[in-house]
Write a protein that holds these residues in place. Structure first.
Motif, PDB file in Angstrom:
ATOM      1  N   GLU A 183      24.512  10.800   5.472  1.00  0.00           N
ATOM      2  CA  GLU A 183      23.061  10.912   5.292  1.00  0.00           C
ATOM      3  C   GLU A 183      22.487   9.517   5.198  1.00  0.00           C
ATOM      4  O   GLU A 183      22.955   8.686   4.415  1.00  0.00           O
ATOM      5  N   LEU A 184      21.474   9.254   6.000  1.00  0.00           N
ATOM      6  CA  LEU A 184      20.827   7.936   5.995  1.00  0.00           C
ATOM      7  C   LEU A 184      19.483   8.062   5.299  1.00  0.00           C
ATOM      8  O   LEU A 184      18.639   8.867   5.713  1.00  0.00           O
ATOM      9  N   PRO A 185      19.268   7.313   4.212  1.00  0.00           N
ATOM     10  CA  PRO A 185      18.026   7.451   3.445  1.00  0.00           C
ATOM     11  C   PRO A 185      16.820   6.948   4.225  1.00  0.00           C
ATOM     12  O   PRO A 185      16.958   6.227   5.223  1.00  0.00           O
ATOM     13  N   ALA A 186      15.652   7.325   3.754  1.00  0.00           N
ATOM     14  CA  ALA A 186      14.422   6.827   4.367  1.00  0.00           C
ATOM     15  C   ALA A 186      14.360   5.312   4.218  1.00  0.00           C
ATOM     16  O   ALA A 186      14.872   4.738   3.254  1.00  0.00           O
ATOM     17  N   ARG A 187      13.744   4.657   5.197  1.00  0.00           N
ATOM     18  CA  ARG A 187      13.612   3.210   5.154  1.00  0.00           C
ATOM     19  C   ARG A 187      12.223   2.821   5.617  1.00  0.00           C
ATOM     20  O   ARG A 187      11.541   3.583   6.315  1.00  0.00           O
ATOM     21  N   ARG A 188      11.787   1.647   5.202  1.00  0.00           N
ATOM     22  CA  ARG A 188      10.513   1.124   5.705  1.00  0.00           C
ATOM     23  C   ARG A 188      10.719   0.661   7.136  1.00  0.00           C
ATOM     24  O   ARG A 188      11.681  -0.029   7.449  1.00  0.00           O
ATOM     25  N   GLY A 189       9.833   1.053   7.998  1.00  0.00           N
ATOM     26  CA  GLY A 189      10.005   0.752   9.412  1.00  0.00           C
ATOM     27  C   GLY A 189      10.667   1.907  10.124  1.00  0.00           C
ATOM     28  O   GLY A 189      10.787   3.015   9.597  1.00  0.00           O
ATOM     29  N   ALA A 190      11.109   1.667  11.339  1.00  0.00           N
ATOM     30  CA  ALA A 190      11.686   2.719  12.171  1.00  0.00           C
ATOM     31  C   ALA A 190      13.201   2.630  12.190  1.00  0.00           C
ATOM     32  O   ALA A 190      13.781   1.558  12.022  1.00  0.00           O
ATOM     33  N   SER A 191      13.848   3.775  12.406  1.00  0.00           N
ATOM     34  CA  SER A 191      15.299   3.839  12.585  1.00  0.00           C
ATOM     35  C   SER A 191      15.589   4.305  14.007  1.00  0.00           C
ATOM     36  O   SER A 191      14.841   5.107  14.568  1.00  0.00           O
ATOM     37  N   GLY A 241      10.963   5.979   9.918  1.00  0.00           N
ATOM     38  CA  GLY A 241      12.194   5.778   9.150  1.00  0.00           C
ATOM     39  C   GLY A 241      12.539   6.937   8.249  1.00  0.00           C
ATOM     40  O   GLY A 241      13.048   6.757   7.146  1.00  0.00           O
ATOM     41  N   ALA A 242      12.297   8.181   8.699  1.00  0.00           N
ATOM     42  CA  ALA A 242      12.529   9.364   7.875  1.00  0.00           C
ATOM     43  C   ALA A 242      14.012   9.541   7.537  1.00  0.00           C
ATOM     44  O   ALA A 242      14.892   9.124   8.295  1.00  0.00           O
ATOM     45  N   ARG A 243      14.263  10.151   6.387  1.00  0.00           N
ATOM     46  CA  ARG A 243      15.638  10.482   5.995  1.00  0.00           C
ATOM     47  C   ARG A 243      16.246  11.433   7.016  1.00  0.00           C
ATOM     48  O   ARG A 243      15.589  12.375   7.478  1.00  0.00           O
ATOM     49  N   HIS A 244      17.507  11.229   7.361  1.00  0.00           N
ATOM     50  CA  HIS A 244      18.159  12.063   8.366  1.00  0.00           C
ATOM     51  C   HIS A 244      19.665  12.005   8.190  1.00  0.00           C
ATOM     52  O   HIS A 244      20.176  11.249   7.350  1.00  0.00           O
ATOM     53  N   ALA A 245      20.375  12.810   8.964  1.00  0.00           N
ATOM     54  CA  ALA A 245      21.829  12.863   8.866  1.00  0.00           C
ATOM     55  C   ALA A 245      22.439  12.898  10.250  1.00  0.00           C
ATOM     56  O   ALA A 245      21.850  13.431  11.205  1.00  0.00           O
ATOM     57  N   LEU A 246      23.636  12.324  10.354  1.00  0.00           N
ATOM     58  CA  LEU A 246      24.447  12.368  11.557  1.00  0.00           C
ATOM     59  C   LEU A 246      25.803  12.930  11.162  1.00  0.00           C
ATOM     60  O   LEU A 246      26.359  12.552  10.116  1.00  0.00           O
ATOM     61  N   ALA A 247      26.352  13.827  11.992  1.00  0.00           N
ATOM     62  CA  ALA A 247      27.607  14.473  11.616  1.00  0.00           C
ATOM     63  C   ALA A 247      28.301  15.043  12.847  1.00  0.00           C
ATOM     64  O   ALA A 247      27.673  15.260  13.895  1.00  0.00           O
ATOM     65  N   ARG A 290      30.815   6.922  19.029  1.00  0.00           N
ATOM     66  CA  ARG A 290      30.339   5.544  18.862  1.00  0.00           C
ATOM     67  C   ARG A 290      28.818   5.541  19.005  1.00  0.00           C
ATOM     68  O   ARG A 290      28.278   6.049  19.999  1.00  0.00           O
ATOM     69  N   ILE A 291      28.140   4.965  18.004  1.00  0.00           N
ATOM     70  CA  ILE A 291      26.680   4.988  17.957  1.00  0.00           C
ATOM     71  C   ILE A 291      26.162   3.588  17.650  1.00  0.00           C
ATOM     72  O   ILE A 291      26.673   2.916  16.741  1.00  0.00           O
ATOM     73  N   LEU A 292      25.154   3.152  18.384  1.00  0.00           N
ATOM     74  CA  LEU A 292      24.447   1.918  18.066  1.00  0.00           C
ATOM     75  C   LEU A 292      23.265   2.266  17.171  1.00  0.00           C
ATOM     76  O   LEU A 292      22.449   3.125  17.519  1.00  0.00           O
ATOM     77  N   CYS A 293      23.176   1.628  16.023  1.00  0.00           N
ATOM     78  CA  CYS A 293      22.105   1.899  15.064  1.00  0.00           C
ATOM     79  C   CYS A 293      21.272   0.635  14.870  1.00  0.00           C
ATOM     80  O   CYS A 293      21.833  -0.449  14.672  1.00  0.00           O
ATOM     81  N   ALA A 294      19.971   0.779  14.919  1.00  0.00           N
ATOM     82  CA  ALA A 294      19.087  -0.374  14.799  1.00  0.00           C
ATOM     83  C   ALA A 294      17.845   0.005  14.021  1.00  0.00           C
ATOM     84  O   ALA A 294      17.617   1.175  13.699  1.00  0.00           O
ATOM     85  N   GLY A 295      17.059  -0.993  13.711  1.00  0.00           N
ATOM     86  CA  GLY A 295      15.805  -0.762  13.009  1.00  0.00           C
ATOM     87  C   GLY A 295      14.680  -1.565  13.620  1.00  0.00           C
ATOM     88  O   GLY A 295      14.904  -2.599  14.257  1.00  0.00           O
TER      89      GLY A 295
END
Length: 308
Positions: free
Chosen positions: A30-38, A70-76, A111-116
């Motif tokens: 679970e990835l928490p909410a963040r300021r800006g975009a995910s 940057g909403a809270r979301h999950a990857l699984a 394999r996932i590239l994650c950025a903000g």
């Protein structure tokens, strides 16, 4: 004039590579909410993406997901698995010397590239806030897909390479990727967006008018002159521009001039009178009044506050 690029530049939208995520099933985070975009791009394997208010969706290689707020979301690997919260402690324990985040397991690899993406709060011209909470784009789209795949392949290469300049190249590619993702979304269904300059880019008449205003914000535009520039009647221009953007052309121009002026105040040392003239004001007094109405403080105070 590239209106989208112009707005992104003035809003100081900055990209940063957060992680290259390499996991073997089963896993769920679970990835928490963040300021800006995910932002996530699947380059190998599959996973499930879930977010509040959106049904679970399976992502396959070439799928890109942008969460503008940057909403809270999950990857699984499976949407029913219990999640581990991805916080700083977990990040420190998982990160490898080469910067990859690795989850070991017996199953298939993903394999996932994650950025903000973030932008300065004082650069108030809306960009990412106009997009839906979850923006999903697939590189299988016939029109934009080849270009997205090309950028994604280059990004995957640069994030897996330690050659000189690779980190800088990756950030530049993320900037380019954001533009192409927004383009692809506009082409495939961006009419769902509320009235705004972004929606206006989808209408050819409004887009030409926006381009002219952005190319020459300091010009003494009238509705007649702008209509002649885009080769339509003033009634047609006023009706279509207001329908798509949500405000008349000259009202939009005033707001854009003041955004340009705010950028100049933050980023340059040019005198206020010079900036006022460059954005179309013949009187510094009139500029000061307009700027204060828009930003809640006069230009000089705004400059001191934002450059301190």
């Amino acid at each position: 004039m590239d209106v989208l690029g112009d707005v992104l530049a003035l809003a100081r939208v900055d990209a940063s590579l957060m992680a290259t995520f390499d996991a073997r099933a089963p896993w769920a985070i679970e990835l928490p909410a963040r300021r800006g975009a995910s932002f996530h791009a699947v380059v190998a394997g599959t996973c499930w993406f879930t977010a509040v208010g959106a049904p679970p969706r399976q992502l396959t290689p070439g799928d890109l997901v942008l969460l503008p707020a940057g909403a809270r979301h999950a990857l699984a690997t499976d949407p029913g698995l219990p999640t581990r919260r991805f916080d700083e402690d977990l990040k420190r324990r998982l990160i490898q010397p080469d910067g990859e985040l690795v989850l070991d397991g017996p199953g298939a690899r993903t394999r996932i590239l994650c950025a903000g993406y973030g932008y300065a709060p004082d650069a108030a011209h809306p960009v990412l806030s106009l997009l839906p909470p979850v923006l999903h784009v697939a590189t299988a789209q016939p029109e934009s897909g080849p270009w997205l795949r090309m950028i994604l392949d280059l990004l995957a290469h640069e994030t897996h390479d330690d050659a000189a300049g690779s980190s800088t190249a990756a950030v530049r590619l993320l900037d380019l990727l954001l533009i192409h993702v927004i383009r692809a979304w506009l082409d495939s269904g961006g009419d769902a967006v509320d009235t705004s300059w972004l929606r206006g880019l989808r209408d050819p008449v409004t887009a030409r008018a926006l381009s002219a205003l952005h190319a020459r914000p300091g010009h003494a535009w009238t509705l007649d002159a702008l209509a002649a520039t885009v080769n339509v009647s003033r009634a047609t221009l006023a009706r279509r521009f207001t329908r798509e953007v949500g405000q008349p052309p000259l009202t939009y121009l005033t707001r854009w001039r003041l955004h340009v002026a705010a950028h100049q105040l933050r980023e340059t040392t040019a005198p206020v009178a010079t900036i006022a003239h460059e954005v179309g004001y013949t009187s510094e007094y009139a500029f000061n009044r307009a700027f204060t109405r828009a930003h809640g403080q006069p230009p000089g105070r705004y400059r001191r506050r934002t450059t301190a």
